[in-house]
Design an enzyme around this catalytic site. Structure first.
Site, PDB file in Angstrom:
ATOM      1  N   HIS A 225       0.824  -1.203   0.000  1.00 14.11           N
ATOM      2  CA  HIS A 225       0.000   0.000   0.000  1.00 14.11           C
ATOM      3  C   HIS A 225       0.864   1.262   0.000  1.00 14.11           C
ATOM      4  O   HIS A 225       0.574   2.232  -0.682  1.00 14.11           O
ATOM      5  CB  HIS A 225      -0.912  -0.016   1.225  1.00 14.11           C
ATOM      6  CG  HIS A 225      -2.008   0.981   1.153  1.00 14.11           C
ATOM      7  ND1 HIS A 225      -3.308   0.638   0.877  1.00 14.11           N
ATOM      8  CD2 HIS A 225      -2.005   2.321   1.289  1.00 14.11           C
ATOM      9  CE1 HIS A 225      -4.048   1.718   0.859  1.00 14.11           C
ATOM     10  NE2 HIS A 225      -3.282   2.756   1.107  1.00 14.11           N
ATOM     11  N   HIS A 288     -10.905   2.353  -1.838  1.00 13.53           N
ATOM     12  CA  HIS A 288     -11.156   1.868  -0.475  1.00 13.53           C
ATOM     13  C   HIS A 288     -12.011   0.606  -0.595  1.00 13.53           C
ATOM     14  O   HIS A 288     -13.149   0.575  -0.167  1.00 13.53           O
ATOM     15  CB  HIS A 288     -11.860   2.947   0.350  1.00 13.53           C
ATOM     16  CG  HIS A 288     -11.269   3.126   1.702  1.00 13.53           C
ATOM     17  ND1 HIS A 288     -12.015   3.375   2.830  1.00 13.53           N
ATOM     18  CD2 HIS A 288      -9.986   3.070   2.124  1.00 13.53           C
ATOM     19  CE1 HIS A 288     -11.207   3.481   3.869  1.00 13.53           C
ATOM     20  NE2 HIS A 288      -9.986   3.305   3.475  1.00 13.53           N
TER      21      HIS A 288
END
Lengths: 953, 256
Positions: A225, A288
């Site tokens: 990430h 998300h």
């Protein structure tokens, strides 16, 4: 003492919430429900006298015009079989209303209330079995990820834990390979053996064991990430080693194009381009996905909240001015039995996601003006939620400066255990009981805290009170301070960080991903003034440390060092791994079938298909005009309900300059060839810019790759093809990439162990600066008698088309892009629009030419008659149905007034362009085939109804 | 120069465009946080017009506008009453309208009085952003003194359904010509949803106090200032100015 106050609409007053629950339950198949009563309950803890309770109820909680209330008893509903269920947030989940209620009580001058908590109560009348009650509760009323049913003897206000401190070292220096992997797994570090060995070697050199927080910080900084290690690593593909595929494609094209209006690219939280002499605009899109799959409302809510903080943390802070959102869900009409275990129904996911984005974006006062929706069964277990934000900032506030000796402040929300992956597991021995209550909570954002943050940061920025800023996103303070202070070093006192509740360890404080927090670096001489700006508007700002000059990150807790890492190792110590990539085209057998007899029916089907149909249900729930700069809204036409191609917004009200936002993506193409999916997505995003009156000048792109697990070579191979297309297309179009983000591992493990990857999905977002918004063009047909033209070539490219999707046909002929030809077309159309010759324009995308003209007609409330005879490419294509529905790229339909046709044709003569027909006043869409037969004759009202009906919820 | 205070609080979000609208018609608007009024740092008396803009003050937690309304009702009552008594103007848009009715500034300025009307959840049960036609009625309202008969503004709210406490309250609004704006159709016909976007009683979109110097409305005139705001300007061409301008201009002209 605990006081319970219940407020509900008076029985004779319509309650939309109760009504919605009843409709939702019937939707779930519960036909026996007669009536639903809804009430909001507030629990207060403290010594409160009766008069004060009445005052709180009457002056604060209940609206006495429409509502009634009860104190310490239930409102009575006597009829029939009444079943009542009350739902509240789990401990540690943000309860915004409770916090505001405490403020409201304080404002009334009432003291003695120590805590507040809210709940929702549903009283449902009707004969229901216990199983049905449970079903309604779980499927409709609550989400167990962060809510629970209030139990009879529940301690609403449970005791808080005490603070405690225990320095934890993790012995790794003498661990073998198995042990290292075990440590990584047990602590949810997601570090592979190579990475663990690098860490081991580092600490062997230091001659000590790492502390838990040091390991966590490395794990976060080195995570996919934060580091994008797959796309920036090494990969073997076709016998060649590619060093940093991202750098070879997306970064490279931007570097080669070297546009002077690209002010800050790929280095800050968002890409920055020039807007005018005084201002710049920046843009970032994030995903998300996993949080939204678990808890759609909270996941999407914090998704949009998070991406807003990217522009806010870009340069010295941009004011957020536009939101975008693109969602991919499973089919919303799926029967409940077909939803796999542990997966929420796509309709519920969609409703939750839309509500989450709505409640955050609207409350922040940011218009959500561009987006898209896509449905496919492969998104069932793994929906995609892309959220974007555009910000505006002064050109002289684009650079941050980091120097030793500045104060480090955390500003905004408080820190809790929110979003700590594996934190509970790693500190499990101490917190076994708390684990269940705290763990896994997807947070719910608090947009008002973030709005206050924006309001005050803009004042502090303009007064020059800080030198650097960034957001606390993934990795929390660890990432924020770690990245910002990379060149200097920093020392942070973790006990200074304001907490939501007691009991957090120093490690949890450092890596918490609590929302609505920013980090700023403040020069000592500005500290008092900065603190005052925030306190004046009730924003918490706290000094937690100082920048240093030793290039180390040093963490202390009450004076004791709990972690100390070398910045160089933290940021450059990640060992690179060589991955494998391979790509083979899928084997697709070409469908053979006769030409359609009744293409009108197919047109209705395409218009009604989920990816094409009207998204008005979503769009209207978003405030798409707050800030008052809206020029071209997402819905256009004679009834403000036709489809627009792109949105246009003036971020500065005193100027006609505007920004155009558009997007392009088509996962169906990705299943055939990711290269042409990427090329098509870029073409689509750009032609949307062109269609509304924009140009390729000062147009920038963003890439968001959502892919499966790149450890699997076939997934990586597809991605490399897509990235190559990004380079090839952007290079010719001269539209640089300025920012991007990838989300990998989008796979869903079924119960039988099979892993289903999402379709390879590349979202391309485009941002274009438009010199004069008054040149904007909308898709709706304007006037009977005007002439219609088509630009671009229609080809036999039915692969991945909606025509084939709705008729169950297959082809590998995915739409391609010839960027050189496309660019000429784009420039010619832009020339015509800027000369004021074009009355309406729409690009051909899903559903092709026929769908585009139908949309233009019903958006404008006018009919049209067109012939396919002269459509460029029709000679080679030979099939009317293919001409109608082919999704070939780089095509536009334009409406021209008769007196402008000559000038228009002169501009168009260098590109493939032909007259199609004209606008009529009979309310019919008539399409004539190559041999003069009538292919389609439908009323625009019927076509519009097909298009509007599916999502008219 | 006419001075306007555009009152901000946590969650206000139409403050900048409201200031833009006032500045455009020659006033000077300041964005002032409620804390500065409460602390005495800024004096209401130094201004001629108080505008409470749209937004979600305090998140609209509890109910829309309630917390800010209570701050005004219990902590600024005297200053507000004096402001009104001295012949000055108050404008509440969307969340500002919700604040005015909950604070006791509408339907009449009496901050000690219990609420007579409210704005509650839309019948549709959700937030909606759409453009609406408004019939501008004969009224004492100074903000609509010179104004088209039908204006076109967007609404963007979840709690905009106007409800009076009882029929007497409604009758009084009618008797005093306080119903300044009513939802209508393009041609002035009786509206149904979505022309009446929220189910408001008597299609009421905005009311003034009997003096005409306090106006509250759910639709957003500040979002129709520039001609490019109009949702159909690409069809109809650009007007000289948006329908919203006259509301702000009338307010400023009132003092001339």
């Amino acid at each position: 003492m605990i006081t319970r106050i219940e407020c509900a609409n008076k029985p004779d007053f319509y309650d939309a919430e109760a009504h919605g629950v009843k409709a939702g339950a019937i939707d779930l198949g519960m036909q026996n429900i007669e009536k639903v009563y809804f009430s909001r309950t507030t629990y207060l803890e403290g010594e409160i006298c009766h008069d004060d309770k009445v005052a709180i109820a009457e002056k604060l909680l209940a609206d006495l015009v429409t509502q009634e209330y009860a104190i310490d008893e239930h409102l009575q509903h006597t009829e029939g079989d009444a079943w009542s269920v009350e739902i509240t947030f789990n401990r540690g989940v943000t309860d915004m209303v409770a916090e505001t209620t405490l403020k409201g009580i304080h404002d009334l001058g009432i003291t003695g209330v120590r805590a507040a908590k809210t709940a929702r109560q549903y009283v449902i009348i009707g004969a229901l079995t216990n199983g049905e009650k449970e079903y309604i509760t779980q499927k409709l009323l609550m989400n167990k990820v962060n809510e629970h049913v209030v139990q009879q003897n529940e301690h609403i206000f449970a005791d808080m834990m005490d603070d405690f401190f225990e320095l934890v070292h993790v012995p790794i220096r003498h661990a073998g390979a198995d042990e290292l992997q075990h440590i990584s797994k047990r602590r949810d570090l997601y570090l592979n053996l190579t990475e663990m060995l690098a860490i081991q070697a580092h600490f062997q050199t230091l001659g000590r064991e790492p502390t838990d927080v040091e390991l966590e910080m490395l794990a976060q900084t080195w995570s996919e990430h934060c580091s994008h290690k797959s796309l920036t690593g090494l990969v073997e593909y076709n016998g060649e080693i590619i060093d940093n595929p991202l750098k070879q494609t997306i970064f490279r094209v931007t570097q080669e194009l070297n546009k002077p209006w690209c002010l800050s690219v790929f280095k800050d939280n968002a890409g920055v381009i020039s807007f005018d002499n005084d201002y710049a605009v920046c843009f970032k899109v994030e995903t998300h996905n996993h949080p939204s799959a678990m808890e759609p409302y909270g996941g999407a809510n914090t998704g949009i909240g998070g991406v807003i903080r990217d522009p806010l943390g870009t340069g010295l802070g941009a004011k957020p001015v536009i939101n975008t959102d693109v969602f991919c869900f499973g089919p919303v009409d799926l029967s409940h039995e077909d939803v796999p275990k542990g997966v929420l129904h796509p309709k519920r996911v969609m409703q939750g996601v839309v509500a989450g984005v709505r409640d955050y974006g609207n409350r922040m006062g940011i218009p959500t003006s561009n987006g898209a929706l896509f449905f496919d069964e492969r998104y069932l277990g793994n929906p995609l939620v892309f959220c974007g934000n555009v910000g505006i900032l002064p050109r002289n506030k684009i650079e941050k400066t980091v120097v030793p000796g500045d104060y480090i402040l955390v500003v905004g929300g408080r820190t809790g255990r929110d979003g700590i992956h594996g934190a509970t597991a790693s500190s499990g021995e101490l917190h076994t009981e708390s684990e269940e209550t705290w763990s896994g909570a997807v947070q719910i954002g608090n947009p008002i805290v973030e709005k206050k943050l924006v309001d005050t940061l803009m004042q502090a920025r303009d007064r020059g009170l800080y030198r650097a800023i960034t957001d606390c996103g993934a990795g929390g303070l660890s990432s924020a301070v770690g990245e910002l202070a990379e060149q200097t070093g920093a020392e942070v006192n973790l006990e200074k960080v304001p907490l939501k509740y007691h009991g957090l360890t120093y490690m949890e404080i450092w890596i918490s991903e609590a929302q609505e927090r920013m980090v700023i670096f403040v020069p000592p001489e500005k500290l008092d003034e900065a603190l005052k700006v925030f306190s004046d508007e009730d924003v918490e700002a706290t000094v937690i440390g100082k920048t240093t000059n030793d290039k180390k990150i040093r963490l202390k807790y009450n004076g004791q060092i709990v972690g100390e890492l070398d910045m160089h190792f933290l940021h450059n110590g990640l060992p690179r791994i060589t991955r494998q990539a391979v790509w083979q085209p899928p084997i697709i057998e070409e469908s053979v079938f006769d030409r359609l007899n009744d293409p009108g029916t197919t047109l209705h089907k395409i218009l009604a298909s989920p990816n094409v149909c009207s998204k008005e249900w979503v769009i209207r729930q978003y405030d798409h005009e707050v800030q008052a700069g809206s020029v071209l809204k997402p819905l256009v036409g004679i009834n403000n309900d036709g489809p627009g191609d792109a949105s246009i917004t003036r971020p500065r009200l005193d100027s006609h300059k505007a920004v155009i936002l558009s997007n392009g993506f088509n996962p169906l193409y990705g299943l055939i060839d990711p290269y042409w999916m990427a090329a098509s997505a870029i073409d689509e995003a750009l032609r949307n810019i062109i269609a509304v009156g924009g140009t390729l000048q000062e147009t920038a792109l963003l890439d968001n790759f959502c892919w499966g697990n790149l450890d699997k070579p076939d997934r990586f191979g597809g991605l490399l093809r897509a990235a190559q297309a990004c380079y090839d297309m952007a290079k010719v179009f001269e539209t640089p990439f300025i920012s991007g983000k990838d989300s990998l591992n989008n796979e869903y493990q079924r119960e039988d162990g099979d892993s289903i990857a999402i379709p390879p999905t590349l979202l391309i977002s485009a941002l274009s600066v438009m010199p004069d918004a008054r040149k904007a063009i909308s898709t709706d047909l304007k006037k009977p008698g005007n002439l219609l033209y088509i630009a671009g070539v229609t080809k036999n490219e039915m692969g991945g088309s909606h025509f084939f999707k709705v008729t169950g046909q297959k082809s590998a002929n995915v739409p391609t892009v010839d960027p050189v030809v496309a660019k000429k077309i784009f420039e010619a159309v832009a020339h015509a629009t800027s000369a004021g010759l074009v009355r309406s324009c729409h690009d051909c995308s899903e559903g092709g030419l026929a769908t585009a003209i139908a949309e233009m007609a019903f958006a404008g409330g006018h009919g049209a008659v067109i012939s396919l005879k002269n459509v460029p490419g029709s000679g080679e294509l030979k099939r009317d149905d293919f001409i109608l529905f082919s999704e070939s790229n780089s095509r536009f339909i334009m409406e021209i007034e008769p007196e402008h046709t000559q000038a228009f044709e002169e501009i168009m003569h260098t590109i493939p362009c032909a007259a199609l027909g004209k606008v009529t006043n009979d309310g019919l869409l008539a399409i004539i085939g190559r041999t003069d037969t009538v292919l389609i004759k439908e009323t625009i009202d019927d076509l519009k109804e097909s298009w509007q009906k599916p999502l008219r919820w | 120069m006419i001075k306007v205070i555009v009152l901000r609080a946590a969650g206000s979000n139409c403050d900048v465009e409201t200031k833009y609208a006032f500045d455009k018609v020659g006033a000077h608007a300041d964005l002032i946080h409620i804390n500065r009024l409460l602390s005495g740092d800024v004096k209401l008396a130094d201004y001629q017009i108080l505008a409470i803009p749209g937004g979600f003050t305090y998140g609209d937690d509890v109910s829309a506008g309630k917390i800010l309304a209570n701050q005004i009702k219990f902590q600024l009552a005297e200053a507000l009453q004096a402001f009104h008594n001295s012949g000055k103007l108050v404008l509440g848009i969307c969340n500002g309208f919700q604040v005015l009715v909950k604070a006791g500034l509408l339907p009449q300025v009496d901050l000690a009085r219990d609420q007579d009307v409210t704005l509650t959840f839309n019948d549709s049960g959700k937030f909606e952003d759409r453009w609406v036609f408004l019939k501008v009625n004969e009224s004492p309202c100074v903000f609509t003194k010179e104004c088209k008969k039908i204006v076109y503004f967007p609404v963007a709210h979840a709690e905009g359904k106007f409800v009076p406490r009882n029929l007497q309250v409604l009758q009084q609004l009618k008797d005093n010509n306080q119903m300044v704006f009513q939802y209508t159709t393009e041609n002035g016909h009786a509206p149904v949803y979505p022309h009446n976007p929220n189910g408001s009683v008597e299609n009421i979109a905005g009311i003034c106090d009997p003096s005409g110097r306090v106006l509250g409305l759910m639709p957003h005139p500040e979002r129709h200032i520039d001609p490019t705001n109009h949702p159909q300007w690409t069809r109809l061409g650009l007007a000289d100015e948006g329908d919203g301008v006259s509301i702000f201009r009338n307010a400023v002209h009132f003092f001339k």
